[in-house]
Design an enzyme around this catalytic site. Structure first.
Site, PDB file in Angstrom:
ATOM      1  N   GLU A 158      -2.124   1.738  -1.480  1.00 28.29           N
ATOM      2  CA  GLU A 158      -3.000   2.080  -2.618  1.00 28.29           C
ATOM      3  C   GLU A 158      -2.536   3.400  -3.222  1.00 28.29           C
ATOM      4  O   GLU A 158      -3.297   4.358  -3.326  1.00 28.29           O
ATOM      5  CB  GLU A 158      -4.463   2.191  -2.154  1.00 28.29           C
ATOM      6  CG  GLU A 158      -4.958   0.936  -1.462  1.00 28.29           C
ATOM      7  CD  GLU A 158      -6.422   0.999  -1.044  1.00 28.29           C
ATOM      8  OE1 GLU A 158      -7.165   1.890  -1.495  1.00 28.29           O
ATOM      9  OE2 GLU A 158      -6.823   0.137  -0.234  1.00 28.29           O
ATOM     10  N   GLU A 211     -10.564   0.934   6.820  1.00 31.28           N
ATOM     11  CA  GLU A 211     -11.301   2.194   6.987  1.00 31.28           C
ATOM     12  C   GLU A 211     -12.276   2.208   8.162  1.00 31.28           C
ATOM     13  O   GLU A 211     -13.432   2.598   8.016  1.00 31.28           O
ATOM     14  CB  GLU A 211     -12.039   2.547   5.687  1.00 31.28           C
ATOM     15  CG  GLU A 211     -11.090   2.667   4.501  1.00 31.28           C
ATOM     16  CD  GLU A 211     -11.784   3.059   3.197  1.00 31.28           C
ATOM     17  OE1 GLU A 211     -13.018   3.167   3.183  1.00 31.28           O
ATOM     18  OE2 GLU A 211     -11.079   3.258   2.195  1.00 31.28           O
TER      19      GLU A 211
HETATM   20  C1  XIL Z   1     -11.993   1.008  -5.183  1.00 28.32           C
HETATM   21  C2  XIL Z   1     -11.801   0.317  -6.531  1.00 28.32           C
HETATM   22  O1  XIL Z   1     -10.592   0.763  -7.091  1.00 28.32           O
HETATM   23  C3  XIL Z   1     -12.960   0.634  -7.447  1.00 28.32           C
HETATM   24  O2  XIL Z   1     -12.859  -0.119  -8.656  1.00 28.32           O
HETATM   25  C4  XIL Z   1     -14.284   0.319  -6.752  1.00 28.32           C
HETATM   26  O3  XIL Z   1     -15.346   0.711  -7.585  1.00 28.32           O
HETATM   27  C5  XIL Z   1     -14.370   1.032  -5.423  1.00 28.32           C
HETATM   28  O4  XIL Z   1     -13.254   0.688  -4.624  1.00 28.32           O
HETATM   29  N1  XIL Z   1     -10.061   2.339  -0.669  1.00 28.32           N
HETATM   30  C6  XIL Z   1      -9.975   0.976  -0.781  1.00 28.32           C
HETATM   31  C7  XIL Z   1     -10.146   0.329  -2.086  1.00 28.32           C
HETATM   32  O5  XIL Z   1      -9.638   0.301   0.215  1.00 28.32           O
HETATM   33  O6  XIL Z   1     -10.708  -0.945  -1.982  1.00 28.32           O
HETATM   34  C8  XIL Z   1     -10.977   1.190  -3.021  1.00 28.32           C
HETATM   35  O7  XIL Z   1     -10.987   0.559  -4.301  1.00 28.32           O
HETATM   36  C9  XIL Z   1     -10.417   2.585  -3.078  1.00 28.32           C
HETATM   37  C10 XIL Z   1     -10.439   3.241  -1.728  1.00 28.32           C
END
Ligand code: XIL
Length: 380
Positions: free
Chosen positions: A272, A167
């Site tokens: 994701e 990101e």
């Molecule tokens: C999220 C997790 O799923 C949560 O449990 C945590 O509280 C916050 O982060 N982008 C990413 C992930 O790269 O690491 C994030 O994961 C979601 C958005």
């Protein structure tokens, strides 16, 4: 004439033959009952196309979600750590690393021969407090190098791929103002990739971000990758996070991004994936994320169960998306879901706390949903 008693071996042979035959028929008919396509899991469905993965949370890793773990072992051949390798968890204090849960995660991946991801080394979110106080570039660079070298070195040869930088871009494709950009300038990205390559030359190195289907952000990724490539810095893949909804993004935008990243010579991973079925506060005119929507019935329309009509929509959306992924299987390395079952999804708590969301393929009772059936019925 030959009597049965004259030939005990023949009798024995016949008994065994018929027993085996009846067993084989039984197994076959059970298989046909459970799955007319002959596929019995996501991983067998997509075995010739790409890795299929899930993010594991701490409960699954520590054994308190054994049903979730059973799904992972049956269905998936790739894993990602949902939180446990993030800076705040693995390196919370300047001089101390907490490896216990990450070690469990990596050992699980190796024991079951799963493609094991490291997530994530450089990210502005979920960092450690002490980083925020560092203002001079030499100190920051040495912290970043130590962080990367220690973690990647520890799991050298065991973690197959790293989300090296997560990101780093704004929605318009420019570099996001993070603590790393502020203190180190834009070279922090190339340095991060270089340090990972030195610590584990075999590991796959990924740039990972959300909304990478957006044309402006896509152009930002292309610029970033070209900059690294012009300096002969190795980067292997782009990770499109895939936090999508029932209507957005369009298949066309997703496809254009897959093609654009692949044109750079990189493999694409969907890292994701989850599809929210709930209203999004950003879609409401004038809504601010800081606004308090907790407890709002309008924002939490399905507190008990997902209506069948939405279940069907979700299944259709997953099917179309996976048809697109299969079309581009030669460009896609892995598709990973952000969680295993709806009850464990981060989308129950984000961007509004306390909602019931239904974004994954398995429901709160650990049962496969229509969305699951819609994608395992796709033929390879
Ligand atoms: C999220 C997790 O799923 C949560 O449990 C945590 O509280 C916050 O982060 N982008 C990413 C992930 O790269 O690491 C994030 O994961 C979601 C958005």
């Amino acid at each position: 004439m030959l009597k049965k008693s004259d030939c005990p071996f023949l009798s024995l042979f016949l008994i065994c033959f018929f027993a085996l035959l009846s067993n084989a028929c039984k197994e076959k008919s059970e298989q046909q009952e459970t799955d007319p396509t002959g596929h019995h899991s996501l991983k067998s469905t997509f075995t010739d196309a790409f890795y299929i993965g899930a993010a594991l949370n701490k409960k699954t890793l520590e054994g308190t979600d054994s049903l979730g773990l059973a799904i992972v072992l049956k269905e998936f051949n790739a894993i990602s750590p949902e939180n446990e390798m993030k800076w705040m968890h693995i390196h919370p204090k300047k001089d101390s690393f907490h490896f216990a849960v990450a070690d469990t995660y990596v050992a699980l991946g190796k024991k079951h021969n799963m493609h094991t991801l490291g997530h994530t080394l450089v990210w502005h979110s979920q960092t450690a407090e002490y980083l925020k106080e560092i203002r001079d570039s030499a100190t920051m660079a040495s912290h970043l190098e130590n962080h990367i070298t220690t973690i990647v070195g520890r799991y050298r040869g065991k973690v197959d791929a790293w989300d090296v930088v997560n990101e780093a871009l704004n929605e318009d494709g420019t570099l996001r103002e993070t603590i790393f950009l502020e203190v180190l300038g834009e070279s922090y990205i190339e340095n991060a990739f270089t340090w990972v390559a030195l610590a584990d030359p075999e590991a796959e190195m990924i740039y990972n971000d959300y909304n990478l289907w957006k044309p402006e952000k896509r152009d930002g990724v292309v610029r970033l990758v070209r900059r690294l490539q012009a300096k002969n810095i190795k980067i292997d893949g782009v990770g499109m996070q895939g936090h999508w909804n029932l209507n957005e993004p369009s298949l066309e935008d997703i496809e254009n991004s897959i093609l654009a990243y692949n044109n750079l010579g990189l493999k694409v991973s969907i890292t994701e994936l989850d599809i929210t079925v709930l209203p999004n506060p950003w879609d409401l005119e004038g809504a601010e994320i800081s606004q308090n929507f907790e407890g709002s019935a309008f924002m939490n329309p399905y507190p008990d169960q997902l209506p069948d009509s939405v279940q069907v929509q979700l299944a259709r959306r997953y099917k179309e998306i996976f048809q697109l992924f299969l079309k581009h299987r030669d460009k896609i390395k892995r598709v990973t879901f952000w969680g295993v079952h709806d009850g464990g999804s981060w989308l129950n708590g984000w961007p509004i706390k306390g909602r019931s969301n239904y974004p994954l393929l398995f429901d709160r009772d650990y049962l496969p949903k229509q969305a699951y059936d819609s994608i395992v019925s796709l033929t390879n």
